[in-house]
Design a protein around this motif. Sequence first.
Motif, PDB file in Angstrom:
ATOM      1  N   MET A   1     -42.762  64.451 -28.545  1.00  0.00           N
ATOM      2  CA  MET A   1     -41.463  64.579 -28.323  1.00  0.00           C
ATOM      3  C   MET A   1     -40.804  64.468 -29.826  1.00  0.00           C
ATOM      4  SD  MET A   1     -38.182  62.500 -26.584  1.00  0.00           S
ATOM      5  CE  MET A   1     -38.802  62.654 -24.936  1.00  0.00           C
ATOM      6  N   GLU A   2     -40.090  65.395 -30.416  1.00  0.00           N
ATOM      7  CA  GLU A   2     -39.606  65.606 -31.445  1.00  0.00           C
ATOM      8  C   GLU A   2     -38.503  64.534 -31.878  1.00  0.00           C
ATOM      9  OE1 GLU A   2     -37.942  69.318 -33.089  1.00  0.00           O
ATOM     10  OE2 GLU A   2     -39.235  70.308 -31.756  1.00  0.00           O
ATOM     11  N   LEU A   3     -38.365  64.167 -33.094  1.00  0.00           N
ATOM     12  CA  LEU A   3     -37.423  63.072 -33.401  1.00  0.00           C
ATOM     13  C   LEU A   3     -36.020  63.303 -32.891  1.00  0.00           C
ATOM     14  CD1 LEU A   3     -38.733  61.937 -37.019  1.00  0.00           C
ATOM     15  CD2 LEU A   3     -39.113  60.683 -34.817  1.00  0.00           C
ATOM     16  N   GLY A   4     -35.724  64.761 -33.122  1.00  0.00           N
ATOM     17  CA  GLY A   4     -34.431  65.120 -32.763  1.00  0.00           C
ATOM     18  C   GLY A   4     -34.286  65.066 -31.486  1.00  0.00           C
ATOM     19  N   GLN A   5     -35.101  65.316 -30.454  1.00  0.00           N
ATOM     20  CA  GLN A   5     -35.176  65.335 -28.990  1.00  0.00           C
ATOM     21  C   GLN A   5     -34.731  63.774 -28.633  1.00  0.00           C
ATOM     22  OE1 GLN A   5     -38.374  67.195 -28.117  1.00  0.00           O
ATOM     23  NE2 GLN A   5     -37.028  68.830 -26.825  1.00  0.00           N
ATOM     24  N   GLU A   6     -35.511  62.836 -29.096  1.00  0.00           N
ATOM     25  CA  GLU A   6     -35.502  61.381 -28.779  1.00  0.00           C
ATOM     26  C   GLU A   6     -34.233  60.994 -29.385  1.00  0.00           C
ATOM     27  OE1 GLU A   6     -37.805  57.408 -30.805  1.00  0.00           O
ATOM     28  OE2 GLU A   6     -38.869  59.150 -30.477  1.00  0.00           O
ATOM     29  N   PHE A   7     -33.777  61.118 -30.271  1.00  0.00           N
ATOM     30  CA  PHE A   7     -32.469  60.948 -30.862  1.00  0.00           C
ATOM     31  C   PHE A   7     -31.372  61.167 -29.997  1.00  0.00           C
ATOM     32  CE2 PHE A   7     -28.711  62.059 -33.627  1.00  0.00           C
ATOM     33  CZ  PHE A   7     -28.462  60.816 -34.114  1.00  0.00           C
ATOM     34  N   GLN A   8     -31.493  62.461 -29.560  1.00  0.00           N
ATOM     35  CA  GLN A   8     -30.423  63.223 -28.575  1.00  0.00           C
ATOM     36  C   GLN A   8     -30.381  62.240 -27.404  1.00  0.00           C
ATOM     37  OE1 GLN A   8     -28.016  65.419 -29.155  1.00  0.00           O
ATOM     38  NE2 GLN A   8     -27.200  65.252 -27.308  1.00  0.00           N
ATOM     39  N   LEU A   9     -31.470  62.045 -26.676  1.00  0.00           N
ATOM     40  CA  LEU A   9     -31.612  61.467 -25.451  1.00  0.00           C
ATOM     41  C   LEU A   9     -30.973  59.866 -25.684  1.00  0.00           C
ATOM     42  CD1 LEU A   9     -35.082  62.399 -24.280  1.00  0.00           C
ATOM     43  CD2 LEU A   9     -33.083  63.227 -23.293  1.00  0.00           C
ATOM     44  N   GLU A  10     -31.511  59.218 -26.649  1.00  0.00           N
ATOM     45  CA  GLU A  10     -30.817  58.000 -27.000  1.00  0.00           C
ATOM     46  C   GLU A  10     -29.201  57.863 -26.950  1.00  0.00           C
ATOM     47  OE1 GLU A  10     -32.367  54.752 -29.531  1.00  0.00           O
ATOM     48  OE2 GLU A  10     -34.250  56.160 -29.856  1.00  0.00           O
ATOM     49  N   ILE A  11     -28.686  58.821 -27.849  1.00  0.00           N
ATOM     50  CA  ILE A  11     -27.389  58.928 -27.648  1.00  0.00           C
ATOM     51  C   ILE A  11     -26.840  59.090 -26.095  1.00  0.00           C
ATOM     52  CG2 ILE A  11     -25.346  60.282 -28.787  1.00  0.00           C
ATOM     53  CD1 ILE A  11     -26.872  58.736 -30.852  1.00  0.00           C
ATOM     54  N   GLU A  12     -27.462  60.005 -25.745  1.00  0.00           N
ATOM     55  CA  GLU A  12     -26.889  60.290 -24.295  1.00  0.00           C
ATOM     56  C   GLU A  12     -26.984  59.275 -23.450  1.00  0.00           C
ATOM     57  OE1 GLU A  12     -28.806  63.795 -22.705  1.00  0.00           O
ATOM     58  OE2 GLU A  12     -28.057  65.009 -24.474  1.00  0.00           O
ATOM     59  N   GLN A  13     -27.846  58.356 -23.333  1.00  0.00           N
ATOM     60  CA  GLN A  13     -28.038  57.304 -22.522  1.00  0.00           C
ATOM     61  C   GLN A  13     -26.859  56.026 -23.030  1.00  0.00           C
ATOM     62  OE1 GLN A  13     -31.895  55.326 -22.653  1.00  0.00           O
ATOM     63  NE2 GLN A  13     -31.609  54.049 -21.222  1.00  0.00           N
ATOM     64  N   PHE A  14     -26.830  55.944 -24.356  1.00  0.00           N
ATOM     65  CA  PHE A  14     -25.892  55.056 -24.899  1.00  0.00           C
ATOM     66  C   PHE A  14     -24.528  55.475 -24.252  1.00  0.00           C
ATOM     67  CE2 PHE A  14     -22.643  53.817 -28.189  1.00  0.00           C
ATOM     68  CZ  PHE A  14     -23.044  52.458 -28.052  1.00  0.00           C
ATOM     69  N   VAL A  15     -23.924  56.671 -24.326  1.00  0.00           N
ATOM     70  CA  VAL A  15     -23.040  57.236 -24.094  1.00  0.00           C
ATOM     71  C   VAL A  15     -22.774  56.944 -22.488  1.00  0.00           C
ATOM     72  CG1 VAL A  15     -21.263  59.147 -23.620  1.00  0.00           C
ATOM     73  CG2 VAL A  15     -22.645  58.850 -25.901  1.00  0.00           C
ATOM     74  N   GLN A  16     -23.575  57.193 -21.726  1.00  0.00           N
ATOM     75  CA  GLN A  16     -23.656  56.890 -20.427  1.00  0.00           C
ATOM     76  C   GLN A  16     -23.167  55.491 -20.116  1.00  0.00           C
ATOM     77  OE1 GLN A  16     -27.022  58.319 -18.184  1.00  0.00           O
ATOM     78  NE2 GLN A  16     -26.268  58.042 -16.236  1.00  0.00           N
ATOM     79  N   GLU A  17     -23.849  54.535 -20.690  1.00  0.00           N
ATOM     80  CA  GLU A  17     -23.765  53.205 -20.389  1.00  0.00           C
ATOM     81  C   GLU A  17     -22.552  52.718 -20.841  1.00  0.00           C
ATOM     82  OE1 GLU A  17     -25.954  50.908 -19.297  1.00  0.00           O
ATOM     83  OE2 GLU A  17     -27.589  52.229 -18.888  1.00  0.00           O
ATOM     84  N   ILE A  18     -21.879  53.225 -21.966  1.00  0.00           N
ATOM     85  CA  ILE A  18     -20.644  52.607 -22.490  1.00  0.00           C
ATOM     86  C   ILE A  18     -19.529  53.365 -21.738  1.00  0.00           C
ATOM     87  CG2 ILE A  18     -21.240  51.641 -24.684  1.00  0.00           C
ATOM     88  CD1 ILE A  18     -19.957  53.950 -26.057  1.00  0.00           C
ATOM     89  N   ASN A  19     -19.662  54.240 -20.855  1.00  0.00           N
ATOM     90  CA  ASN A  19     -18.682  55.002 -20.274  1.00  0.00           C
ATOM     91  C   ASN A  19     -18.152  54.352 -19.157  1.00  0.00           C
ATOM     92  OD1 ASN A  19     -17.127  57.306 -20.384  1.00  0.00           O
ATOM     93  ND2 ASN A  19     -18.380  58.779 -19.188  1.00  0.00           N
ATOM     94  N   SER A  20     -18.038  53.330 -18.881  1.00  0.00           N
ATOM     95  CA  SER A  20     -17.757  52.347 -17.702  1.00  0.00           C
ATOM     96  C   SER A  20     -15.966  52.204 -18.098  1.00  0.00           C
ATOM     97  CB  SER A  20     -18.449  51.206 -17.857  1.00  0.00           C
ATOM     98  OG  SER A  20     -17.762  50.172 -16.838  1.00  0.00           O
ATOM     99  N   PRO A  21     -15.388  52.002 -16.868  1.00  0.00           N
ATOM    100  CA  PRO A  21     -13.915  51.661 -17.118  1.00  0.00           C
ATOM    101  C   PRO A  21     -13.872  50.486 -17.029  1.00  0.00           C
ATOM    102  CG  PRO A  21     -14.580  52.119 -14.540  1.00  0.00           C
ATOM    103  CD  PRO A  21     -15.919  52.449 -15.443  1.00  0.00           C
ATOM    104  N   ASP A  22     -14.850  49.642 -16.906  1.00  0.00           N
ATOM    105  CA  ASP A  22     -14.947  48.027 -17.106  1.00  0.00           C
ATOM    106  C   ASP A  22     -15.034  47.644 -18.520  1.00  0.00           C
ATOM    107  OD1 ASP A  22     -14.849  45.173 -16.436  1.00  0.00           O
ATOM    108  OD2 ASP A  22     -16.799  45.483 -16.726  1.00  0.00           O
TER     109      ASP A  22
END
Length: 169
Positions: A1-22
């Motif tokens: 996997m390219e560094l850019g793809q890995e970076f993008q996946l990590e950002i997406e996962q992070f955003v998903q994790e902090i997108n809580s209403p709590d």
Amino acid sequence: MELGQEFQLEIEQFVQEINSPDLLNVILRGHLYIEAKIIELLENRFTHPEEFRMSDINYPNKINLCVALGIIDRSETKAYLKLNKLRNTMAHQLQPSQIEKEIGDIISSLSNEQRKLYKTNKKEDGLLYNLRKALAVLFVDLNVILESIKHEDQLFQEIIPLFKDYKKE
């Protein structure tokens, strides 16, 4: 996997994790991800990371170690330390009273470079949105540093064989 793809996946996962209403979940998850990235940055700079137990040092000292190793500029540490203060407040007080102020402190502590990523014209975004945005800035900032280090290491590894070939002549 390219560094850019890995970076993008990590950002997406992070955003998903902090997108809580709590709010508590956003703070704890954001802090966990940011601390994990700080550990990754440190271990990337160690020759023998297995010889050092990251659990032996606290979050502020990990930040200080990043500064000492030249990973993070001193001017960019305030917001990371304010985040830790907020996390501690949330983890140790049942009814924290200064949450809005502490979130404001994180935002106002962003460095000039971090502020460029953060800037917004909207005043009605709300506390939780602004916290998520500040956490995202800090997380992206650390990822950019790590990507830069990996790229430097890659280039260095490509240059080293050239020295060996030159020695043969």
